[in-house]
Design a protein around this motif. Structure first.
Motif, mmCIF file in Angstrom:
data_model
loop_
_atom_site.group_PDB
_atom_site.id
_atom_site.type_symbol
_atom_site.label_atom_id
_atom_site.label_comp_id
_atom_site.label_asym_id
_atom_site.label_seq_id
_atom_site.Cartn_x
_atom_site.Cartn_y
_atom_site.Cartn_z
ATOM 1 N N GLY A 129 0.855 -1.180 0.000
ATOM 2 C CA GLY A 129 0.000 0.000 0.000
ATOM 3 C C GLY A 129 0.886 1.222 0.000
ATOM 4 O O GLY A 129 1.925 1.244 0.663
ATOM 5 N N HIS B 230 5.525 7.291 2.392
ATOM 6 C CA HIS B 230 4.715 7.031 1.200
ATOM 7 C C HIS B 230 4.207 5.594 1.161
ATOM 8 O O HIS B 230 3.401 5.256 0.292
ATOM 9 C CB HIS B 230 5.524 7.308 -0.070
ATOM 10 C CG HIS B 230 5.354 8.699 -0.594
ATOM 11 N ND1 HIS B 230 5.491 9.812 0.193
ATOM 12 C CD2 HIS B 230 5.040 9.151 -1.848
ATOM 13 C CE1 HIS B 230 5.284 10.893 -0.544
ATOM 14 N NE2 HIS B 230 5.002 10.514 -1.778
ATOM 15 N N TRP B 231 4.679 4.753 2.088
ATOM 16 C CA TRP B 231 4.365 3.330 2.032
ATOM 17 C C TRP B 231 3.748 2.843 3.338
ATOM 18 O O TRP B 231 4.144 3.282 4.419
ATOM 19 C CB TRP B 231 5.632 2.518 1.734
ATOM 20 C CG TRP B 231 6.404 3.075 0.581
ATOM 21 C CD1 TRP B 231 7.554 3.788 0.619
ATOM 22 C CD2 TRP B 231 6.031 3.003 -0.802
ATOM 23 N NE1 TRP B 231 7.953 4.156 -0.639
ATOM 24 C CE2 TRP B 231 7.018 3.694 -1.532
ATOM 25 C CE3 TRP B 231 4.956 2.425 -1.486
ATOM 26 C CZ2 TRP B 231 6.980 3.818 -2.919
ATOM 27 C CZ3 TRP B 231 4.914 2.549 -2.867
ATOM 28 C CH2 TRP B 231 5.909 3.232 -3.566
ATOM 29 N N CYS C 231 1.280 5.690 -1.529
ATOM 30 C CA CYS C 231 0.701 6.959 -1.951
ATOM 31 C C CYS C 231 0.154 6.835 -3.368
ATOM 32 O O CYS C 231 0.915 6.698 -4.335
ATOM 33 C CB CYS C 231 1.771 8.049 -1.885
ATOM 34 S SG CYS C 231 1.231 9.641 -2.526
ATOM 35 N N THR C 232 -1.149 6.880 -3.505
ATOM 36 C CA THR C 232 -1.769 6.732 -4.822
ATOM 37 C C THR C 232 -1.733 8.017 -5.628
ATOM 38 O O THR C 232 -2.098 8.019 -6.808
ATOM 39 C CB THR C 232 -3.228 6.265 -4.669
ATOM 40 O OG1 THR C 232 -3.922 7.164 -3.803
ATOM 41 C CG2 THR C 232 -3.278 4.860 -4.084
ATOM 42 N N TYR C 233 -1.294 9.096 -5.000
ATOM 43 C CA TYR C 233 -1.095 10.347 -5.745
ATOM 44 C C TYR C 233 0.174 10.251 -6.581
ATOM 45 O O TYR C 233 0.216 10.712 -7.716
ATOM 46 C CB TYR C 233 -1.005 11.534 -4.777
ATOM 47 C CG TYR C 233 -0.811 12.865 -5.459
ATOM 48 C CD1 TYR C 233 -1.895 13.554 -6.002
ATOM 49 C CD2 TYR C 233 0.463 13.431 -5.569
ATOM 50 C CE1 TYR C 233 -1.706 14.774 -6.649
ATOM 51 C CE2 TYR C 233 0.661 14.643 -6.200
ATOM 52 C CZ TYR C 233 -0.431 15.314 -6.737
ATOM 53 O OH TYR C 233 -0.252 16.517 -7.369
ATOM 54 N N TYR D 189 1.932 7.198 -7.036
ATOM 55 C CA TYR D 189 2.084 5.877 -7.658
ATOM 56 C C TYR D 189 0.721 5.340 -8.063
ATOM 57 O O TYR D 189 -0.206 5.289 -7.248
ATOM 58 C CB TYR D 189 2.779 4.906 -6.694
ATOM 59 C CG TYR D 189 4.176 5.344 -6.345
ATOM 60 C CD1 TYR D 189 5.254 4.973 -7.135
ATOM 61 C CD2 TYR D 189 4.416 6.162 -5.247
ATOM 62 C CE1 TYR D 189 6.541 5.393 -6.840
ATOM 63 C CE2 TYR D 189 5.701 6.600 -4.943
ATOM 64 C CZ TYR D 189 6.753 6.216 -5.743
ATOM 65 O OH TYR D 189 8.025 6.651 -5.456
ATOM 66 N N GLY D 190 0.623 4.941 -9.325
ATOM 67 C CA GLY D 190 -0.634 4.422 -9.842
ATOM 68 C C GLY D 190 -0.859 2.972 -9.438
ATOM 69 O O GLY D 190 0.029 2.307 -8.869
ATOM 70 N N GLU D 191 -2.024 2.479 -9.753
ATOM 71 C CA GLU D 191 -2.376 1.092 -9.416
ATOM 72 C C GLU D 191 -1.404 0.100 -10.047
ATOM 73 O O GLU D 191 -1.024 -0.895 -9.425
ATOM 74 C CB GLU D 191 -3.799 0.792 -9.871
ATOM 75 C CG GLU D 191 -4.283 -0.594 -9.505
ATOM 76 C CD GLU D 191 -5.730 -0.841 -9.929
ATOM 77 O OE1 GLU D 191 -6.128 -2.015 -9.967
ATOM 78 O OE2 GLU D 191 -6.439 0.141 -10.221
ATOM 79 N N ASP E 276 1.725 0.580 -10.700
ATOM 80 C CA ASP E 276 2.984 0.616 -9.948
ATOM 81 C C ASP E 276 2.884 -0.232 -8.684
ATOM 82 O O ASP E 276 3.796 -1.009 -8.368
ATOM 83 C CB ASP E 276 3.334 2.061 -9.554
ATOM 84 C CG ASP E 276 3.658 2.936 -10.738
ATOM 85 O OD1 ASP E 276 4.197 2.409 -11.736
ATOM 86 O OD2 ASP E 276 3.386 4.148 -10.668
ATOM 87 N N LEU E 277 1.784 -0.073 -7.961
ATOM 88 C CA LEU E 277 1.622 -0.811 -6.708
ATOM 89 C C LEU E 277 1.511 -2.312 -6.978
ATOM 90 O O LEU E 277 2.038 -3.127 -6.210
ATOM 91 C CB LEU E 277 0.395 -0.304 -5.959
ATOM 92 C CG LEU E 277 0.459 1.168 -5.514
ATOM 93 C CD1 LEU E 277 -0.832 1.562 -4.803
ATOM 94 C CD2 LEU E 277 1.661 1.406 -4.615
ATOM 95 N N GLU E 278 0.844 -2.676 -8.061
ATOM 96 C CA GLU E 278 0.745 -4.094 -8.421
ATOM 97 C C GLU E 278 2.129 -4.660 -8.767
ATOM 98 O O GLU E 278 2.461 -5.791 -8.388
ATOM 99 C CB GLU E 278 -0.208 -4.269 -9.603
ATOM 100 C CG GLU E 278 -1.674 -4.052 -9.239
ATOM 101 C CD GLU E 278 -2.594 -4.244 -10.439
ATOM 102 O OE1 GLU E 278 -2.071 -4.480 -11.555
ATOM 103 O OE2 GLU E 278 -3.824 -4.166 -10.259
#
Length: 225
Positions: A30, A66-67, A32-34, A36-38, A40-42
């Motif tokens: 999980g 951020h994490w 910062c979605t601002y 890093y996009g979905e 990126d997180l995947e």
């Protein structure tokens, strides 16, 4: 005598193997979605070998808040981050500070040993060649900040009686002596290590032939002022 560059190559491979047991396992990421996009997180949640290098570089420098699990994520990415660091592709002092925040000194004994072995091999590799990949002062800063001391790295420098090592020493002094920086030198992105108390006595302990007359005069002036 073993080739220092080959020893570094081998140490990096051991680092990969040591971290492989959890590096390729999916983990919950999980962040910062601002920033890093979905996608990126995947990617960060999946196998390390499939994460794009650009994303590895971003995470290597990113602020920990951020994490959701910064220590776990940084630990997972450490082999990739360290390889990029050794190739002079990252900001050394920032990565060193991030490794401290990730708590690398509390990782498993094999992981700590593998990383320490990379540090030793990297340092000897840098000192063996001039010019080298990356600045000697950046590499020394990384090692000093992550381990909390300059002593073992300066000892290796003392023992390395080669033209390359002495050229690196001259380069380092050129930088450290700018505007009397050596008088109060701190290392690390957050100034974690006060280098002057270790550096000055070490420099004065070296044989005169290893330091040019003009540089030695400045070191002595700072030491005795």
């Amino acid at each position: 005598m073993a080739d220092p560059h080959q020893l570094l190559h081998d140490a990096l491979n051991v680092l990969d193997a040591t971290f492989a047991s959890h590096a390729e396992l999916p983990i919950a990421v999980g962040g910062c979605t601002y920033c890093y996009g979905e996608a990126d997180l995947e990617a960060l949640a999946g196998p390390v070998r499939e994460i794009p290098q650009e994303l590895i570089s971003h995470v290597a420098h990113e602020v920990p808040d951020h994490w959701d699990d910064f220590p776990g994520l940084y630990r997972k990415l450490t082999p990739r981050i360290v390889r990029r660091l050794v190739a002079d592709g990252l900001i050394h002092d920032m990565v060193a500070s991030r490794l401290l925040t990730a708590g690398w000194r509390n990782w498993t004994a094999p992981e700590r040993t593998a990383l320490e072995n990379v540090w030793h091999a990297w340092w000897r590799s840098v000192l063996s060649t001039h010019p080298s990949t990356g600045s000697v002062i950046d590499v020394l800063e990384t090692l000093a900040v992550t381990t909390g001391t300059l002593a073992p790295w300066l000892a290796i420098w003392s023992e390395t009686r080669t033209e390359a090592a002495d050229l690196h020493l001259s380069d380092a002094l050129d930088w450290w002596l700018i505007e009397d920086g050596l008088a109060d030198l701190h290392l690390g992105f957050y100034d974690e290590v006060h280098a002057t108390p270790e550096l000055l006595p070490w420099l004065l302990s070296l044989e005169d032939s290893r330091i040019g007359a003009a540089q030695l005069m400045e070191v002595e002036r700072i030491s005795y002022s």
